[in-house]
Design a protein around this motif. Structure first.
Motif, PDB file in Angstrom:
ATOM      1  N   VAL A  32      46.094  37.757  45.088  1.00 53.60           N
ATOM      2  CA  VAL A  32      45.066  37.492  44.130  1.00 53.60           C
ATOM      3  C   VAL A  32      45.431  37.833  42.679  1.00 53.60           C
ATOM      4  CG1 VAL A  32      42.805  38.215  43.620  1.00 53.60           C
ATOM      5  CG2 VAL A  32      43.561  38.011  46.054  1.00 53.60           C
ATOM      6  N   SER A  33      46.320  38.870  42.287  1.00 52.64           N
ATOM      7  CA  SER A  33      46.738  39.136  41.066  1.00 52.64           C
ATOM      8  C   SER A  33      47.565  38.175  40.221  1.00 52.64           C
ATOM      9  CB  SER A  33      47.406  40.399  41.163  1.00 52.64           C
ATOM     10  OG  SER A  33      48.701  40.203  42.047  1.00 52.64           O
ATOM     11  N   HIS A  34      48.143  37.097  41.116  1.00 53.83           N
ATOM     12  CA  HIS A  34      48.790  36.302  40.508  1.00 53.83           C
ATOM     13  C   HIS A  34      47.712  35.297  39.837  1.00 53.83           C
ATOM     14  CE1 HIS A  34      51.957  32.988  39.823  1.00 53.83           C
ATOM     15  NE2 HIS A  34      51.100  32.153  40.251  1.00 53.83           N
ATOM     16  N   TYR A  35      46.647  34.910  40.297  1.00 60.50           N
ATOM     17  CA  TYR A  35      45.538  34.010  39.778  1.00 60.50           C
ATOM     18  C   TYR A  35      44.453  34.706  39.021  1.00 60.50           C
ATOM     19  CZ  TYR A  35      47.703  31.234  43.457  1.00 60.50           C
ATOM     20  OH  TYR A  35      48.362  30.532  44.317  1.00 60.50           O
ATOM     21  N   VAL A  36      44.110  35.882  39.166  1.00 63.62           N
ATOM     22  CA  VAL A  36      43.148  36.743  38.458  1.00 63.62           C
ATOM     23  C   VAL A  36      43.759  37.806  37.748  1.00 63.62           C
ATOM     24  CG1 VAL A  36      41.192  38.259  38.718  1.00 63.62           C
ATOM     25  CG2 VAL A  36      41.500  36.361  40.288  1.00 63.62           C
ATOM     26  N   LYS A  37      43.871  37.553  36.175  1.00 67.35           N
ATOM     27  CA  LYS A  37      44.440  38.295  35.243  1.00 67.35           C
ATOM     28  C   LYS A  37      43.682  39.212  34.586  1.00 67.35           C
ATOM     29  CE  LYS A  37      48.556  36.017  35.990  1.00 67.35           C
ATOM     30  NZ  LYS A  37      49.375  36.550  36.591  1.00 67.35           N
ATOM     31  N   PRO A  38      44.153  40.319  34.256  1.00 67.85           N
ATOM     32  CA  PRO A  38      43.361  41.369  33.655  1.00 67.85           C
ATOM     33  C   PRO A  38      42.674  40.996  32.364  1.00 67.85           C
ATOM     34  CG  PRO A  38      45.354  42.406  34.126  1.00 67.85           C
ATOM     35  CD  PRO A  38      45.511  40.818  34.296  1.00 67.85           C
ATOM     36  N   GLY A  39      41.513  41.051  32.071  1.00 69.15           N
ATOM     37  CA  GLY A  39      40.561  40.627  31.175  1.00 69.15           C
ATOM     38  C   GLY A  39      40.130  39.185  30.889  1.00 69.15           C
ATOM     39  N   SER A  40      40.453  38.386  32.224  1.00 72.88           N
ATOM     40  CA  SER A  40      40.043  37.028  32.114  1.00 72.88           C
ATOM     41  C   SER A  40      38.684  37.095  32.721  1.00 72.88           C
ATOM     42  CB  SER A  40      40.669  36.361  33.240  1.00 72.88           C
ATOM     43  OG  SER A  40      40.633  36.911  34.664  1.00 72.88           O
ATOM     44  N   ALA A  41      37.810  36.107  32.503  1.00 73.71           N
ATOM     45  CA  ALA A  41      36.533  35.818  32.858  1.00 73.71           C
ATOM     46  C   ALA A  41      36.452  36.187  34.612  1.00 73.71           C
ATOM     47  CB  ALA A  41      35.980  34.445  32.824  1.00 73.71           C
ATOM     48  N   LEU A  42      37.289  35.891  35.240  1.00 74.59           N
ATOM     49  CA  LEU A  42      37.224  36.028  36.807  1.00 74.59           C
ATOM     50  C   LEU A  42      37.417  37.680  37.112  1.00 74.59           C
ATOM     51  CD1 LEU A  42      39.736  33.211  38.126  1.00 74.59           C
ATOM     52  CD2 LEU A  42      37.235  33.626  38.953  1.00 74.59           C
ATOM     53  N   ASP A  43      38.374  38.136  36.177  1.00 73.85           N
ATOM     54  CA  ASP A  43      38.517  39.587  36.429  1.00 73.85           C
ATOM     55  C   ASP A  43      37.137  40.420  36.022  1.00 73.85           C
ATOM     56  OD1 ASP A  43      40.219  41.824  36.846  1.00 73.85           O
ATOM     57  OD2 ASP A  43      40.180  42.201  34.649  1.00 73.85           O
ATOM     58  N   VAL A  44      36.474  39.928  34.833  1.00 70.81           N
ATOM     59  CA  VAL A  44      35.560  40.707  34.613  1.00 70.81           C
ATOM     60  C   VAL A  44      34.223  40.603  35.521  1.00 70.81           C
ATOM     61  CG1 VAL A  44      33.673  40.988  32.776  1.00 70.81           C
ATOM     62  CG2 VAL A  44      36.086  40.481  32.013  1.00 70.81           C
ATOM     63  N   GLU A  45      34.075  39.475  36.050  1.00 71.56           N
ATOM     64  CA  GLU A  45      32.973  39.364  37.052  1.00 71.56           C
ATOM     65  C   GLU A  45      33.424  40.018  38.417  1.00 71.56           C
ATOM     66  OE1 GLU A  45      29.462  37.921  38.612  1.00 71.56           O
ATOM     67  OE2 GLU A  45      30.199  38.245  36.407  1.00 71.56           O
TER      68      GLU A  45
END
Length: 718
Positions: free
Chosen positions: A263-276
């Motif tokens: 999952v970490s390949h697609y969800v980067k730290p600080g992105s909208a996906l990561d924040v949610e």
């Protein structure tokens, strides 16, 4: 500081005060919280009204708060607690002196009216008794007394008075279709939809891969495991496949691959996906739906390890001895193509028959290895704390169709042992690298709780050693497996344990007997695992303060989800049981007596997954006497004895949805009742005949004797 930095100073002081590190006193002065014996933490409230505060600083013992010292604290709030010091006191206790941060300001409840006031009674019994509200205005639909509503608390200055609020949403009548689950969603602040920017980001990731597979560039530089015989094993209704396995023999040893969705390949730290994802903390599995941590474009598609498509993974590759011991382990990024998706039922069926192909042979080999690992785990001190789980199946109208019992059979154990092995290996690797991360911790229970439980066990004449020594705990749990009273006492042992949580410090896992343990194997549904993936593979290191804050937050979201999942099951079961009462055709259920009191006894009903009480008033045709020493209930007429661990048959007696309580009644076997009453009836007849004979043979009464007897009776009455 310079004179023009006054605002900077004030802002810093406010932040420190909100964190509970300093406290503002009279005269606009501040004191360090620690110097004043003040501890900040999150408070958990029981249904009985008692609070327990887990300090922000890891490793600190929890602090109990009596109901009288809760002030205005509600379940999940961050509070500041003043410690109480009493001579000879072992457990830490305290009182709430300040609310640092409200976990919730909106509450779901039932709108009710008295002669003078309109008020809302919260659904959650851990919240204040009533919230006074004015007449609802501008809330979409007219509010009627008895409706489920959402109320926002606007004022609550003291725990001695009831809070005030305002109705902001009318959900509808409690028996209207969909209102029960909507109440759960609102009560636990669970979102029904993702924000638009989060969905846009997820769709952009999916659209950039038209065939819903990673590109050749993304696969480059990874270990290519696509030729391997990789399989997944999951529940039959699962759509997000986090993990996959493969195993091959190499001489006297075995090579095991545990693949976890990257999952970490697609969800980067600080992105909208990561924040949610960070905000949600985890996926929530309600009885009728899933509230996912990630949008379906990722959770059910691009990240899910579906068969016959390329997928990116983080892999732990083990070399195992033939006896189930880890020889070596390495960690890397990989690409796989799953060969087959098994459900647990399908995998169990394969393991019960001879293998027909290479994949089924691998499953048999993996099963044998998993059982060896499991044997070693229990040999090293792991505790068998498993209970069967219930799965509620609903019909198209959202009503209970049937309740299925899910046993922890060998197909579940196969995956479970490999996942535990990977979690332990990753924790050891992180500790060896000395990198900040979050760990899954389960602290040892308090010695006082273990001793209290030991006394309870001994009172039932069950041999029990010193439970502060793990081998004695294992001996007791094994002994309980063979006793009728065993399941009830096992439930009591579970109540004496600490709750598992997340922490920055690797404090180990008491139940699993693992000094090194974390969560690595479910990044699609747990933010903790995503953080661990980054800690292990990313170059950017997680800061200690951030790790501590994440651990505290996801511990809270996990507890919130667990409560929501339990409530979602209960509201459906309450409706199911109420329908039985209305039909006057209640079902009979086998139940286990888990506690005996002077007003009745508590039972656990495995087929419902519910606990409740059988009040003595619900036992027909008998009067029971409670012995506080032996803790037995004995029927005066039937001489029936009810004790801890008894198996009884019960039916639903009363359902109180507001207080979240269920009362059962004891089902009496008429044949048993008749047999037990015959000796009593026979004895009465014998006494009457004896009295008649004595009267006939008695000498004649003297004159005035009857008058004297009457005078004596009058004196007795007076």
């Amino acid at each position: 500081m310079k004179p023009n930095q006054q605002q900077v100073l004030q802002g810093l002081l406010k932040r420190l005060e909100k964190q509970g590190k300093i406290l503002r006193t009279k005269g606009n002065r501040y004191i360090e919280a620690e110097e004043a014996d003040l501890v900040p933490g999150v408070i958990q409230v029981t249904r009985g009204g008692r609070g327990f505060v887990m300090p922000d600083e890891g490793g600190g013992a929890e602090i109990s708060v009596p109901e009288s010292k809760m002030d205005t604290a509600m379940h999940g709030d961050r509070v500041l607690v003043r410690l109480d010091f009493k001579p000879g006191q072992q457990d830490r206790s305290g009182s709430v002196v300040r609310i640092l941060e409200r976990r919730r300001t909106q509450v779901v409840g039932t709108l009710q009216r008295t002669k003078q006031f309109l008020h809302v009674t919260p659904d959650d019994p851990r919240l204040p008794g009533v919230i006074y509200v004015p007449e609802p205005r501008d809330v979409g639909r007219k509010a009627i007394v008895g409706d489920k509503v959402v109320v926002e608390i606007t004022q609550w200055g003291s725990g001695k008075v009831a809070p005030e609020g305002e109705v902001i949403e009318v959900l509808g009548p409690p028996d209207e279709e969909g209102v029960d689950m909507l109440s759960v969603l609102r009560n636990y602040d669970l979102p029904l939809h993702f924000p638009k920017n989060v969905l846009n980001e997820a769709h952009a990731i999916a659209k950039s891969r038209p065939d819903n597979q990673p590109s050749a560039q993304e696969c480059a530089g990874r270990v290519d495991c696509r030729p391997h015989n990789v399989v997944t094993i999951d529940p039959d209704d699962a759509k997000d496949f986090d993990d996959a396995i493969c195993m091959q023999r190499e001489g006297e040893q075995w090579r095991l691959w545990v693949h976890i969705a990257d999952v970490s390949h697609y969800v980067k730290p600080g992105s909208a996906l990561d924040v949610e994802a960070s905000k949600r903390g985890n996926s929530t599995y309600l009885v009728d739906r899933v509230i996912p941590m990630l949008p379906e474009a990722l959770s059910n598609e691009l990240c899910s390890l579906k068969p016959n498509v390329d997928r990116l993974t983080k892999c732990v590759e083990f070399v195992m001895s033939k006896h189930g011991q880890v020889v070596s382990a390495k960690f890397y990024s990989a690409v796989i193509r799953s060969k087959r998706r098994f459900t647990y039922k399908e995998a169990f069926a394969v393991l019960q028959a001879p293998p027909n192909n290479e994949t089924e042979q691998m499953l048999h080999d993996a099963h044998e290895m998993a059982q060896k690992i499991r044997h070693l785990r229990f040999k090293n001190g792991s505790l068998d704390l498993d209970f069967p789980e219930n799965k509620i199946r609903l019909d198209e109208n959202g009503k209970v169709l049937r309740i299925e019992k899910i046993e922890n059979d060998v197909s579940h154990q196969l995956i479970e042992e490999f996942m535990l092995l990977a979690n332990e290996a990753v924790a050891g690797r992180l500790m060896g690298l000395n990198r900040n991360s979050v760990y899954r911790v389960h602290e040892s229970p308090k010695e006082k709780r273990l001793n209290d439980f030991r006394e309870e066990v001994l009172s039932h004449r069950v041999p029990c050693g010193d439970l502060t020594h793990r081998p004695e705990v294992q001996k007791l749990l094994a002994r309980l497996q063979t006793l009728p009273i065993g399941p009830a006492l096992k439930i009591g042992f579970l109540r004496s344990l600490m709750r598992a949580r997340y922490a920055m410090e690797p404090l180990g896992h008491y139940g699993l007997a693992k000094p090194k343990y974390t969560h690595f194997t479910s990044p699609i549904r747990r933010y903790a695992d995503l953080v661990v993936h980054r800690s292990l593979f990313d170059k950017a290191e997680l800061q200690a303060g951030d790790a501590r804050q994440i651990a505290s937050h996801i511990s809270a979201t996990e507890k919130n989800s667990a409560d929501a999942e339990r409530d979602s099951k209960e509201v459906k079961l309450y409706a199911y049981l109420k329908a039985q009462l209305v039909s006057r055709k209640p079902h009979s259920y086998e139940a286990l007596v888990t506690e005996v009191r002077n007003f009745g006894f508590f039972v656990d009903v495995p087929d419902l997954g519910l606990s409740g009480v059988v009040p003595l008033s619900a036992i027909p045709d008998d009067f029971f006497i409670f012995d506080p020493v032996t803790r037995l209930l004995t029927g005066r007429h039937t001489r029936r004895v009810i004790r801890l661990g008894d198996n009884v048959v019960v039916q639903i007696y009363k359902v109180d949805s507001a207080r979240k309580q269920v009362d059962f009644k004891l089902v009496v076997n008429p044949q048993e009742e008749g047999r037990s009453r015959k000796p009593e009836k026979k004895g009465r007849e014998e006494r009457r005949e004896r009295d008649r004979r004595e009267i006939k043979s008695a000498p004649p009464r003297k004159p005035g004797h009857g008058h004297k007897r009457a005078q004596q009776n009058k004196k007795r009455k007076r």
